[in-house]
Design a protein around this motif. Structure first.
Motif, mmCIF file in Angstrom:
data_model
loop_
_atom_site.group_PDB
_atom_site.id
_atom_site.type_symbol
_atom_site.label_atom_id
_atom_site.label_comp_id
_atom_site.label_asym_id
_atom_site.label_seq_id
_atom_site.Cartn_x
_atom_site.Cartn_y
_atom_site.Cartn_z
ATOM 1 N N CYS A 22 0.918 -1.460 0.017
ATOM 2 C CA CYS A 22 0.024 0.265 0.150
ATOM 3 C C CYS A 22 0.939 1.178 0.112
ATOM 4 O O CYS A 22 0.386 2.351 -0.878
ATOM 5 C CB CYS A 22 -0.933 0.013 1.398
ATOM 6 S SG CYS A 22 -2.123 -1.240 1.206
ATOM 7 N N GLU A 23 1.899 1.169 0.568
ATOM 8 C CA GLU A 23 2.859 2.399 0.738
ATOM 9 C C GLU A 23 3.690 2.557 -0.497
ATOM 10 O O GLU A 23 3.736 3.662 -1.029
ATOM 11 C CB GLU A 23 3.676 2.212 1.866
ATOM 12 C CG GLU A 23 4.905 3.463 2.051
ATOM 13 C CD GLU A 23 3.676 4.503 2.688
ATOM 14 O OE1 GLU A 23 4.469 5.731 2.821
ATOM 15 O OE2 GLU A 23 2.587 4.209 3.029
ATOM 16 N N LEU A 24 3.789 1.610 -1.162
ATOM 17 C CA LEU A 24 4.508 1.399 -2.800
ATOM 18 C C LEU A 24 3.539 2.274 -3.587
ATOM 19 O O LEU A 24 3.862 3.127 -4.272
ATOM 20 C CB LEU A 24 5.079 0.210 -2.992
ATOM 21 C CG LEU A 24 6.109 -0.555 -2.582
ATOM 22 C CD1 LEU A 24 6.408 -1.662 -2.993
ATOM 23 C CD2 LEU A 24 7.315 0.346 -3.253
ATOM 24 N N SER A 25 2.372 1.973 -3.305
ATOM 25 C CA SER A 25 0.921 2.419 -4.194
ATOM 26 C C SER A 25 0.987 3.839 -3.892
ATOM 27 O O SER A 25 0.833 4.782 -4.927
ATOM 28 C CB SER A 25 -0.045 1.638 -3.884
ATOM 29 O OG SER A 25 -0.935 2.010 -5.095
ATOM 30 N N ARG A 26 1.009 4.138 -2.769
ATOM 31 C CA ARG A 26 0.838 5.573 -2.307
ATOM 32 C C ARG A 26 1.765 6.502 -2.772
ATOM 33 O O ARG A 26 1.576 7.758 -3.087
ATOM 34 C CB ARG A 26 0.509 5.625 -0.840
ATOM 35 C CG ARG A 26 0.052 7.001 -0.347
ATOM 36 C CD ARG A 26 -0.122 6.861 1.205
ATOM 37 N NE ARG A 26 1.033 6.877 2.078
ATOM 38 C CZ ARG A 26 1.764 8.144 2.384
ATOM 39 N NH1 ARG A 26 1.298 9.164 1.942
ATOM 40 N NH2 ARG A 26 2.719 7.850 3.236
ATOM 41 N N ARG A 27 3.028 5.980 -2.677
ATOM 42 C CA ARG A 27 4.020 6.695 -3.101
ATOM 43 C C ARG A 27 4.656 6.824 -4.748
ATOM 44 O O ARG A 27 5.557 7.239 -4.942
ATOM 45 C CB ARG A 27 5.480 6.174 -2.321
ATOM 46 C CG ARG A 27 5.254 6.722 -0.757
ATOM 47 C CD ARG A 27 5.184 8.162 -0.463
ATOM 48 N NE ARG A 27 5.132 8.405 0.991
ATOM 49 C CZ ARG A 27 5.169 9.578 1.374
ATOM 50 N NH1 ARG A 27 5.233 10.628 0.620
ATOM 51 N NH2 ARG A 27 5.212 9.623 2.859
ATOM 52 N N GLY A 28 3.595 6.308 -5.460
ATOM 53 C CA GLY A 28 3.786 6.362 -7.098
ATOM 54 C C GLY A 28 4.344 5.069 -7.466
ATOM 55 O O GLY A 28 4.710 5.421 -8.782
ATOM 56 N N ILE A 29 4.409 3.958 -6.981
ATOM 57 C CA ILE A 29 4.816 2.650 -7.497
ATOM 58 C C ILE A 29 3.539 1.751 -7.606
ATOM 59 O O ILE A 29 3.119 1.197 -6.911
ATOM 60 C CB ILE A 29 5.857 1.860 -7.000
ATOM 61 C CG1 ILE A 29 7.047 2.978 -6.427
ATOM 62 C CG2 ILE A 29 6.222 0.520 -7.441
ATOM 63 C CD1 ILE A 29 7.599 3.372 -7.942
ATOM 64 N N PRO A 30 2.554 1.863 -8.785
ATOM 65 C CA PRO A 30 1.446 1.268 -8.843
ATOM 66 C C PRO A 30 1.691 -0.391 -8.586
ATOM 67 O O PRO A 30 2.818 -1.004 -9.144
ATOM 68 C CB PRO A 30 1.255 1.302 -10.275
ATOM 69 C CG PRO A 30 1.790 2.717 -10.941
ATOM 70 C CD PRO A 30 2.985 2.632 -9.880
ATOM 71 N N VAL A 31 0.914 -0.805 -7.766
ATOM 72 C CA VAL A 31 0.853 -2.505 -7.387
ATOM 73 C C VAL A 31 -0.295 -3.028 -8.029
ATOM 74 O O VAL A 31 -1.273 -2.517 -7.737
ATOM 75 C CB VAL A 31 1.042 -2.719 -6.214
ATOM 76 C CG1 VAL A 31 0.854 -4.202 -5.799
ATOM 77 C CG2 VAL A 31 2.384 -1.904 -5.665
ATOM 78 N N ASN A 32 -0.144 -4.074 -8.936
ATOM 79 C CA ASN A 32 -1.110 -5.040 -9.251
ATOM 80 C C ASN A 32 -0.857 -6.386 -8.668
ATOM 81 O O ASN A 32 0.147 -7.067 -9.148
ATOM 82 C CB ASN A 32 -1.122 -5.042 -10.852
ATOM 83 C CG ASN A 32 -1.503 -3.625 -11.405
ATOM 84 O OD1 ASN A 32 -2.750 -3.215 -11.909
ATOM 85 N ND2 ASN A 32 -0.367 -2.729 -11.518
ATOM 86 N N TYR A 33 -2.248 -6.739 -8.603
ATOM 87 C CA TYR A 33 -2.049 -8.401 -8.277
ATOM 88 C C TYR A 33 -3.265 -9.007 -9.039
ATOM 89 O O TYR A 33 -4.331 -8.851 -9.341
ATOM 90 C CB TYR A 33 -2.754 -8.542 -6.488
ATOM 91 C CG TYR A 33 -2.328 -10.173 -6.070
ATOM 92 C CD1 TYR A 33 -1.326 -10.312 -5.458
ATOM 93 C CD2 TYR A 33 -3.323 -10.882 -6.524
ATOM 94 C CE1 TYR A 33 -1.299 -11.570 -5.097
ATOM 95 C CE2 TYR A 33 -3.246 -12.217 -6.189
ATOM 96 C CZ TYR A 33 -2.021 -12.407 -5.315
ATOM 97 O OH TYR A 33 -1.886 -13.777 -5.035
ATOM 98 N N LEU A 34 -2.754 -10.212 -9.795
ATOM 99 C CA LEU A 34 -3.497 -10.998 -10.764
ATOM 100 C C LEU A 34 -3.773 -12.323 -10.015
ATOM 101 O O LEU A 34 -2.712 -13.123 -9.566
ATOM 102 C CB LEU A 34 -3.052 -11.083 -11.902
ATOM 103 C CG LEU A 34 -2.559 -9.952 -12.655
ATOM 104 C CD1 LEU A 34 -1.882 -9.734 -14.012
ATOM 105 C CD2 LEU A 34 -3.786 -8.602 -12.755
ATOM 106 N N ALA A 35 -4.918 -12.973 -10.356
ATOM 107 C CA ALA A 35 -5.022 -14.489 -10.024
ATOM 108 C C ALA A 35 -6.009 -15.064 -10.882
ATOM 109 O O ALA A 35 -6.999 -14.126 -11.554
ATOM 110 C CB ALA A 35 -5.625 -14.560 -8.699
#
Length: 353
Positions: free
Chosen positions: A280-293
């Protein structure tokens, strides 16, 4: 210190479609496979897109990404398949014997090597890559992203204080310490044990599997492995795909697989709640995070559902139809379309004339 030139005489910018090279990091040689558009395709697209670093799963090699990577290369992207310790073209040490340096299989060591490789790709491309990790490769990619966020100074344990600090994580484009990764995509990846009891259960399971592959050998172990419910949907793949999958699994040695279980299994990950906070912190600081299943993978659809609920929308969570655990193998076009979307969102706007 990482070797900043991929072996075979050229830097990242000189790679050609489907070529296998290697990357040296602190005495370990990791295999690397590269796919890129042909010269005519590159001219046709006329733009420079964000590169993609792909990390395979347990008992696989970079070639597991062939179908997806070729689709992306046809669209103008440059892709790099990073092979984990003891997998594919990589040698564990100068002598190639995994027992000589079992520490090369440590989750954190492999994550540091992956992060160093991403920095080389970023340097040569002029833009940070999108990092994609599948299953075991997702654990390594996740750890690499957390190390990047921790400014590479946190050691083996994630420094949560640093993660919360804007001095440790700044928006991409303003703090070069995060220039190694433009976005993170996790495919069917575990997020860590929920508590100490779960960690111990995972440790016992992984050590039992390690003992089994050492005792039975690779062929017998892989016969059992392929029959796990997690891989049931892969029995619907075309015969040639199933054959290639088995050939890839058998191209491993027992000791390397055992050490991968023991030293890079889910039991060595940070706790699940800590992982989700870091994402969440990565995403908040500008590194988009995607999770796929894949929708046919009940176990990791549950992981996705928990992540979606606990991240409260900070992380993009997508279920891919008609896919099981290995989404990129079972539905390469759908997977490639998602990657293209992420890459496009990360590609810098062209400079004004």
């Amino acid at each position: 210190m990482a070797n900043e030139v991929l072996k075979k005489g050229g830097e990242v910018a000189s790679e050609v479609l489907g070529e296998t090279r290697s990357f040296d990091f602190e005495g370990m040689r990791f295999g690397v496979k590269v796919w890129r558009a042909s010269a005519s395709d590159a001219r046709a697209h006329g733009t420079s897109t964000v590169p993609i670093v792909l990390v395979h799963g347990f008992a696989q090699q970079a070639s597991t990404w062939d179908d997806t990577a070729r689709l992306l290369a046809d669209a103008g992207a440059r892709c790099f398949g990073f092979e984990l310790a003891g997998h594919g073209a990589g040698a564990c040490s100068a002598g190639g014997d995994p027992a000589e340096r079992p520490d090369f299989f440590d989750l954190c060591f492999q994550a540091r090597a992956l992060l160093a490789f991403c920095r080389v790709v970023a340097r040569d491309a002029g833009v940070a890559p999108v990092l994609v990790g599948y299953s075991m490769g997702g654990r390594v990619a996740l750890r690499a992203a957390c190390l990047a966020a921790d400014d590479l100074r946190g050691g083996d344990q994630l420094n949560r204080t640093a993660l919360r600090s804007s001095a440790a994580i700044a928006p991409r484009g303003r703090d070069r310490r995060l220039d190694a990764i433009a976005a993170l995509i996790l495919e069917s990846a575990g997020l860590g044990p929920v508590d100490d009891a779960a960690r111990e259960a995972l440790r016992e399971r992984n050590f039992a599997w390690a003992a089994r592959v050492r005792g039975e050998g690779v062929s017998a172990f892989m016969n059992w492995w392929a029959g796990l419910p997690l891989f049931e949907s892969q029995r619907n793949l075309a015969n040639d795909q199933q054959k290639r999958l088995r050939v890839g699994r058998l191209a491993n040695d027992a000791e390397s697989l055992a050490l991968s279980f023991e030293r890079a299994g889910a039991h060595v990950m940070p706790p699940k709640q800590e992982t989700i906070r870091a994402l969440c912190e990565l995403s908040r600081r500008g590194i988009p995070v995607n999770y796929l299943a894949g929708e046919l993978d009940a176990k990791y659809c549950k992981v996705l559902a928990d992540l979606r609920a606990e991240s409260q929308g900070a992380i993009s969570c997508r279920i891919v139809p008609a896919a099981g655990h290995n989404v990129h193998l079972e539905q390469p076009e759908a997977f490639g379309a998602i990657l293209e979307e992420v890459v496009e969102s990360c590609t810098p706007e062209p400079a004004a004339p």
